[in-house]
Design an enzyme around this catalytic site. Sequence first.
Site, mmCIF file in Angstrom:
data_model
loop_
_atom_site.group_PDB
_atom_site.id
_atom_site.type_symbol
_atom_site.label_atom_id
_atom_site.label_comp_id
_atom_site.label_asym_id
_atom_site.label_seq_id
_atom_site.Cartn_x
_atom_site.Cartn_y
_atom_site.Cartn_z
ATOM 1 N N GLN A 96 0.824 -1.206 0.000
ATOM 2 C CA GLN A 96 0.000 0.000 0.000
ATOM 3 C C GLN A 96 0.859 1.258 0.000
ATOM 4 O OE1 GLN A 96 -1.339 0.466 4.550
ATOM 5 N NE2 GLN A 96 -1.689 -1.614 3.750
ATOM 6 N N HIS A 98 0.357 5.734 1.050
ATOM 7 C CA HIS A 98 -0.488 6.811 1.548
ATOM 8 C C HIS A 98 -0.179 8.102 0.793
ATOM 9 C CE1 HIS A 98 -1.441 4.035 4.702
ATOM 10 N NE2 HIS A 98 -0.249 4.103 5.245
ATOM 11 N N GLU A 115 3.519 8.080 8.741
ATOM 12 C CA GLU A 115 3.410 7.238 9.932
ATOM 13 C C GLU A 115 4.773 6.711 10.368
ATOM 14 O OE1 GLU A 115 0.653 4.418 8.378
ATOM 15 O OE2 GLU A 115 2.191 3.094 7.569
ATOM 16 N N HIS A 173 4.798 0.414 0.986
ATOM 17 C CA HIS A 173 5.174 -0.295 2.207
ATOM 18 C C HIS A 173 4.140 -1.367 2.546
ATOM 19 C CE1 HIS A 173 2.372 2.842 3.561
ATOM 20 N NE2 HIS A 173 2.049 2.009 4.525
ATOM 21 N N ARG A 193 -4.489 0.714 -1.761
ATOM 22 C CA ARG A 193 -4.023 -0.659 -1.808
ATOM 23 C C ARG A 193 -3.519 -0.971 -3.216
ATOM 24 N NH1 ARG A 193 -8.660 -3.252 -0.244
ATOM 25 N NH2 ARG A 193 -8.245 -2.809 1.937
#
Length: 322
Positions: A96, A98, A115, A173, A193
Amino acid sequence: MKLEKLAPAFQDYLWGGTKLRDVYGKRCDFDKVAESWELSTHPAGESTLAGGERDGLPLGQYFQQFPQALGKNAAAFESFPVLIKLIDAKEPLSIQVHPSDEYALRVEGEYGKTEMWVIVDCDPGAFLYFGVNRPVSKEEFRQRIENNTVLEVLNKVEVHPGDVFFIQSGTIHAIGAGILICEIQQNSNCTYRVYDYDRRGADGKPRPLHIDKALDVCTLEPSDTASHLGPVLSCAGGTAQKLGECAYFSTQKLRVEEALTLEAGEESFLSLVCVEGGGLLCGPENTLEFTAGESLLVPAGTGKVSLRGDCTVIQTTVPGQA
């Protein structure tokens, strides 16, 4: 203000296991407990206050009632800036990516997602994917997704307890199987995804992919995988080590051997997630007992508090804006 213990919201994603219930004693009726959202005001899973006179109060409502508990740094954001989770990946997560704030706000109407992962525990030989292992064109990347060879161009990293990974938006990642993580992230649930091992969801259908959007935002150059951890600093009663920082969060690992003194000034609350051991958190108005897997909130402006016991705690604050 009083110190508060938090109760998480749970997610039962298909790749989850049972460690959050079996090891950390989380009370949840899901067969699989993939994630516990420990500090969250997100509508997809909001944590609540646990125990005391405000038991069950959603965290967002608490901050609305007591805005001073946020601190000046978090109050400067349009919405609450951080979300903290415990993640039990019994099986690998999907590959996936972001999006950045700019892309996510324009396309999805919410913020992007940067993150940080703190590896709490893992099976021997467990690994994750972190970026690509060589420069890859978008055309090649799309072809590899379609012909099931995308894993060949991903950077595979074996993990060990205590490892830390800072995942910038745009980085391809995935958490691998057999890993227990404390994740500190932007307050967003925006994920694209890319590849999912042809797994089926609860409805028996393949889970949807978001390939076009992923290709819009992904960085297909090798990522910076060097450690950026701060030094382990000795202080009275234990040690402190800075793990990572961005505009939305600043995180330290605290190792408490006897008692550590912390301070919550007017700038930010303190989020404390105990990942090992247990002890007491003592403040001006009350004392809370905690064990591994529990989360505590020290409101901004509380002043000095004391962590006592034999434990490892992940502390997160909201930093000031430059």
